[in-house]
Design a protein around this motif. Structure first.
Motif, mmCIF file in Angstrom:
data_model
loop_
_atom_site.group_PDB
_atom_site.id
_atom_site.type_symbol
_atom_site.label_atom_id
_atom_site.label_comp_id
_atom_site.label_asym_id
_atom_site.label_seq_id
_atom_site.Cartn_x
_atom_site.Cartn_y
_atom_site.Cartn_z
ATOM 1 N N ALA A 1 2.843 -13.309 -7.161
ATOM 2 C CA ALA A 1 1.900 -14.205 -6.503
ATOM 3 C C ALA A 1 2.034 -14.074 -4.991
ATOM 4 O O ALA A 1 3.139 -13.983 -4.450
ATOM 5 N N GLY A 2 0.888 -14.044 -4.316
ATOM 6 C CA GLY A 2 0.875 -13.979 -2.866
ATOM 7 C C GLY A 2 1.038 -12.598 -2.288
ATOM 8 O O GLY A 2 1.090 -12.444 -1.050
ATOM 9 N N GLU A 3 1.093 -11.563 -3.132
ATOM 10 C CA GLU A 3 1.379 -10.210 -2.656
ATOM 11 C C GLU A 3 0.219 -9.262 -2.942
ATOM 12 O O GLU A 3 -0.770 -9.626 -3.577
ATOM 13 N N GLN A 4 0.380 -8.016 -2.483
ATOM 14 C CA GLN A 4 -0.617 -6.973 -2.682
ATOM 15 C C GLN A 4 0.079 -5.644 -2.877
ATOM 16 O O GLN A 4 1.044 -5.338 -2.188
ATOM 17 N N GLY A 5 -0.407 -4.847 -3.850
ATOM 18 C CA GLY A 5 0.132 -3.516 -4.087
ATOM 19 C C GLY A 5 -0.739 -2.471 -3.416
ATOM 20 O O GLY A 5 -0.545 -2.111 -2.260
ATOM 21 N N LEU A 6 -1.746 -1.985 -4.134
ATOM 22 C CA LEU A 6 -2.678 -1.011 -3.576
ATOM 23 C C LEU A 6 -3.677 -1.702 -2.661
ATOM 24 O O LEU A 6 -4.061 -2.858 -2.886
ATOM 25 N N GLY B 1 0.778 -1.230 0.000
ATOM 26 C CA GLY B 1 0.000 0.000 0.000
ATOM 27 C C GLY B 1 0.807 1.274 0.000
ATOM 28 O O GLY B 1 0.246 2.366 -0.162
ATOM 29 N N GLU B 2 2.118 1.191 0.171
ATOM 30 C CA GLU B 2 2.959 2.382 0.225
ATOM 31 C C GLU B 2 3.800 2.496 -1.047
ATOM 32 O O GLU B 2 4.307 1.489 -1.562
ATOM 33 N N GLY B 3 3.961 3.741 -1.526
ATOM 34 C CA GLY B 3 4.754 3.968 -2.727
ATOM 35 C C GLY B 3 6.245 4.063 -2.414
ATOM 36 O O GLY B 3 6.635 4.595 -1.369
ATOM 37 N N LEU B 4 7.092 3.550 -3.317
ATOM 38 C CA LEU B 4 8.538 3.638 -3.169
ATOM 39 C C LEU B 4 9.062 4.859 -3.903
ATOM 40 O O LEU B 4 8.499 5.265 -4.933
ATOM 41 N N THR C 1 4.667 -4.294 -6.202
ATOM 42 C CA THR C 1 3.806 -4.185 -7.383
ATOM 43 C C THR C 1 4.277 -3.022 -8.245
ATOM 44 O O THR C 1 4.542 -1.932 -7.736
ATOM 45 N N PHE C 2 4.367 -3.270 -9.553
ATOM 46 C CA PHE C 2 4.725 -2.226 -10.507
ATOM 47 C C PHE C 2 3.467 -1.739 -11.215
ATOM 48 O O PHE C 2 2.649 -2.542 -11.673
ATOM 49 N N GLN C 3 3.332 -0.424 -11.297
ATOM 50 C CA GLN C 3 2.258 0.205 -12.066
ATOM 51 C C GLN C 3 2.880 0.988 -13.211
ATOM 52 O O GLN C 3 3.692 1.889 -12.989
#
Length: 287
Positions: A114-119, A49-52, A77-79
């Motif tokens: 797999a297994g992760e979350q971005g936003l 949930g946090e941006g790098l 996660t890459f956007q």
């Protein structure tokens, strides 16, 4: 959708004729990252949930492949934002959507291990068409908290209450969608979503087409903006008339002027201008 704009989420299979998943595949997205061709200004990276900061993955204005591999291994996660601005095939699809709907459209891609979350939990101001290209993604969806969010009105970032997350986690989602490759999710504006790949067995790659819907406010703004051609609206208001005691009369006078102007407006002429705008204008600043 053209006859009855969706108000609730729905899933659909991609038609066989769609280039998505074929000529424009997950490898199209991953290829930009692997080759170091993705422009740094158009890439965000999120972890839980946090941006790098871009310094973690951008070198010489491009996303560094070595950083991509490391960050994906760490669960980031890459956007890839607004790919229609820098990849012609996506530009063509967005232009086709605008030609059909009158709504300017942009597209962003998301890559989540797999297994992760971005936003995490949030809502958007416009309708999204989410197309899964590879793997799967779980979409936990919740009824809207805001009434018809639009532009910068009722944004989740400005209305947010932390207790809502506890509420959502406590009662669970109103709708859960397990989106798999070859499926599209129609996600109306305002619907709270918590997307993740915790149930996925391979890297999730999806693209989201954002349709920037027109509203009565857009028409009203265009009607008023056309008043610049009437010299009565270009007259100077003296500073003394901006004083608290005088300003109410100015407001009344301008209101009367607006009513008179709009009453005399050439409907056919303004209609042609509006239709041209729906087909041609793409700048986010004009929406």
């Amino acid at each position: 959708m053209l006859r009855s704009w969706p108000e609730r989420p729905a899933t659909h299979p991609l038609p066989d004729s769609s280039p998505l998943g074929k000529r424009l595949s997950a490898q199209t997205i991953l290829g930009f990252l692997d080759a170091g061709c993705a422009p740094g200004d158009y890439v965000n990276v999120f972890y839980k949930g946090e941006g790098l900061h871009p310094s973690r993955f951008v070198v010489d204005d491009r996303v560094a492949p070595a950083s991509v591999n490391l960050l994906l291994e760490q669960g980031c996660t890459f956007q890839l934002r607004e790919m229609n601005r820098w990849h012609p095939p996506f530009s063509a699809i967005c232009a086709a959507i605008q030609a059909e709907t009158g709504y300017p459209t942009y597209v962003s891609a998301f890559v989540t291990p797999a297994g992760e979350q971005g936003l995490e939990h949030h809502w958007d101001q416009y309708l999204g068409l989410v197309v899964q290209l590879q793997g799967s993604k779980t979409w936990e969806l919740f009824e809207p908290k805001a009434d018809a969010p639009h532009r910068d009105h009722a944004m989740s970032t400005s209305m947010w209450k932390d207790e809502w997350v506890d509420e959502w986690k406590g009662r669970g989602p109103d709708i859960t969608v397990e989106l798999t490759a070859g499926q599209a999710l129609v996600l109306p504006r305002g619907w709270v979503h918590n997307p993740h790949s915790k149930n996925a067995t391979e890297t999730s790659v999806h693209v989201t087409f954002v349709l920037k819907e027109r509203s009565p406010l857009w028409v009203a703004e265009r009607l008023i903006a056309s008043a610049i051609n009437d010299d009565r609206f270009r007259a100077v208001i003296p500073p003394v008339d901006l004083e608290p005691g005088e300003l109410p009369e100015v407001v009344k006078d301008v209101r009367s002027l607006m009513i008179d102007y709009l009453d005399r407006l050439d409907i056919d002429e303004i209609t042609r201008a509006l239709r041209h705008a729906t087909e041609k204008e793409t700048s986010h600043n004009l929406l």
